[in-house]
Design an enzyme around this catalytic site. Structure first.
Site, PDB file in Angstrom:
ATOM      1  N   LYS A 113      39.355 185.100 -18.331  1.00 12.99           N
ATOM      2  CA  LYS A 113      38.154 185.620 -17.688  1.00 12.99           C
ATOM      3  C   LYS A 113      37.221 186.221 -18.740  1.00 12.99           C
ATOM      4  CE  LYS A 113      40.521 189.979 -16.733  1.00 12.99           C
ATOM      5  NZ  LYS A 113      40.869 190.992 -15.726  1.00 12.99           N
ATOM      6  N   ARG A 151      43.270 199.025  -6.200  1.00 16.71           N
ATOM      7  CA  ARG A 151      42.096 198.310  -6.664  1.00 16.71           C
ATOM      8  C   ARG A 151      41.953 197.076  -5.779  1.00 16.71           C
ATOM      9  NH1 ARG A 151      41.357 196.401 -12.912  1.00 16.71           N
ATOM     10  NH2 ARG A 151      42.919 194.899 -12.195  1.00 16.71           N
ATOM     11  N   TYR A 198      18.310 205.437 -38.754  1.00 11.63           N
ATOM     12  CA  TYR A 198      17.748 206.356 -37.775  1.00 11.63           C
ATOM     13  C   TYR A 198      18.355 207.748 -37.895  1.00 11.63           C
ATOM     14  CZ  TYR A 198      15.408 202.610 -35.176  1.00 11.63           C
ATOM     15  OH  TYR A 198      14.581 201.578 -34.788  1.00 11.63           O
ATOM     16  N   MET A 205      20.198 198.501 -33.204  1.00 11.98           N
ATOM     17  CA  MET A 205      20.343 197.391 -32.271  1.00 11.98           C
ATOM     18  C   MET A 205      20.725 196.089 -32.958  1.00 11.98           C
ATOM     19  SD  MET A 205      17.608 195.866 -29.522  1.00 11.98           S
ATOM     20  CE  MET A 205      17.468 197.418 -28.634  1.00 11.98           C
TER      21      MET A 205
END
Length: 344
Positions: A39, A130, A246, A292
């Site tokens: 998955k 669950r 940063y 990023m």
């Protein structure tokens, strides 16, 4: 004619490590068959390629979360189960027979039965609260008339030494013979490490296939599968007293050779690696904030590093989880689609 543009970062994927991990987990499963959870796009690596390699190694049971995942894998004709069951809108695809639903609720069971659905799997909740039907419902005849291939449950605390592990195993074992299911399945990766009492007829590893080590018993057995690599965009000298990145969180104590890599948190290399991660086997520390799309390395230990070079990021999952504060699962599944994939 335009040439093909290649990504400036890639995942180096060790095919032999992937298949060796499955074989090791298969051995640890004893007489039980060993499947594979693929998955989340094969835990971020690419479900199609993962499935091909594991099928060639001998795996015969595969698990995805949704029918959209199953549909993408349909051309491989895998023995596939969809863990999240079957919604009303999934029924046309489910009835086409590309995979078995893992029925999780009374409503799903009624839906499948009313449609004349064929073989299925069923999830029983033994304490995780669950997904899954109740053991009481199973004993009360909820599953009568279903063609059940695998009755399964899921361990909540297998990565810990918890009394809940044995309690869930006993609750699940008590259902043996209560249905017409051909097999029973409980153990995930960590559950396999708990011993063959947890294996039943089929195990369902995920994380450990891809290099994750959820329990200490698997350390030294499971091999690293994926290594991110990124190209150097720029090499520069940062003078003593200057800062990098940063918020100026890192200050050079001396003139320092710095490489700026095409990698960042948009690629799943998270801010938690800021001033903690490394490359080159620990010789090239991450300095300053991960941003990023960019990360800075102190490359003083690799003076030949130049623009355009490829650098291997240290990404052994147990250590990377400690450095970043993220779980091994998060680190794997967050590896983004911007990467090229280099299967070796």
């Amino acid at each position: 004619m335009r040439g093909r543009v290649t990504a400036p970062h890639r995942l180096r994927i060790d095919t032999a490590a992937l298949t060796d991990n499955w074989r090791a987990l298969d051995r640890l499963s004893g007489t039980a068959a060993c499947g594979a959870a693929i998955k989340a796009d094969g835990y971020g690596l690419g479900a199609t390629e993962v499935a091909r390699h594991l099928a060639a190694a001998g795996c015969r049971d595969f698990f995805v979360a949704t029918w959209a995942e199953a549909e993408r894998l349909a051309p491989l004709h895998l023995p596939l189960s969809v863990l999240h069951g079957v919604r009303e809108e999934d029924m046309p695809l489910a009835l086409a027979g590309i995979a078995r639903p893992v029925l999780n609720t009374d409503a799903q069971i009624a839906r499948w039965r009313a449609a004349g659905g064929g073989a299925c799997d069923v999830m029983v909740d033994t304490g995780m609260n669950r997904l899954g039907v109740s053991p009481e419902g199973v004993r009360g005849g909820l599953l009568e008339g279903l063609a059940i291939e695998t009755l399964m449950s899921h361990l909540a605390c297998a990565d810990e030494d918890s009394a809940m592990n044995a309690a869930q195993r006993m609750a699940f074992s008590a259902l043996r013979g209560a249905t017409g299911a051909r097999r029973m399945s409980l153990a995930n990766s960590a559950g396999i490490a708990l011993g063959t009492d947890y294996a039943f007829d089929l195990t369902r590893p995920g994380l450990a296939l891809y290099g994750g080590v959820p329990r200490r018993e698997l350390a030294g057995i499971i091999r690293q599968v994926v290594t991110p690599e990124a190209q150097v965009l720029q090499r520069r000298t940062v003078r003593a007293g200057e800062t990098v990145g940063y918020n100026a969180t890192w200050t050079a104590e001396r003139d320092t050779a710095v490489a700026i890599l095409n990698l960042g948190y948009a690629d799943g290399y998270f801010r938690g690696f800021s001033d903690r991660g490394s490359a080159g086997g620990g010789t090239l520390p991450v300095i300053g904030r991960v941003s990023m799309d960019l990360v800075a390395l102190d490359v003083s230990a690799a003076p030949g590093t130049a623009e355009g070079d490829w650098v291997a990021i240290d990404f052994a999952l147990p250590e990377a989880a400690t450095w970043s504060g993220m779980s091994q699962y998060e680190l794997l599944t967050a590896l983004g689609r911007r990467y090229g994939r280099d299967w070796r």
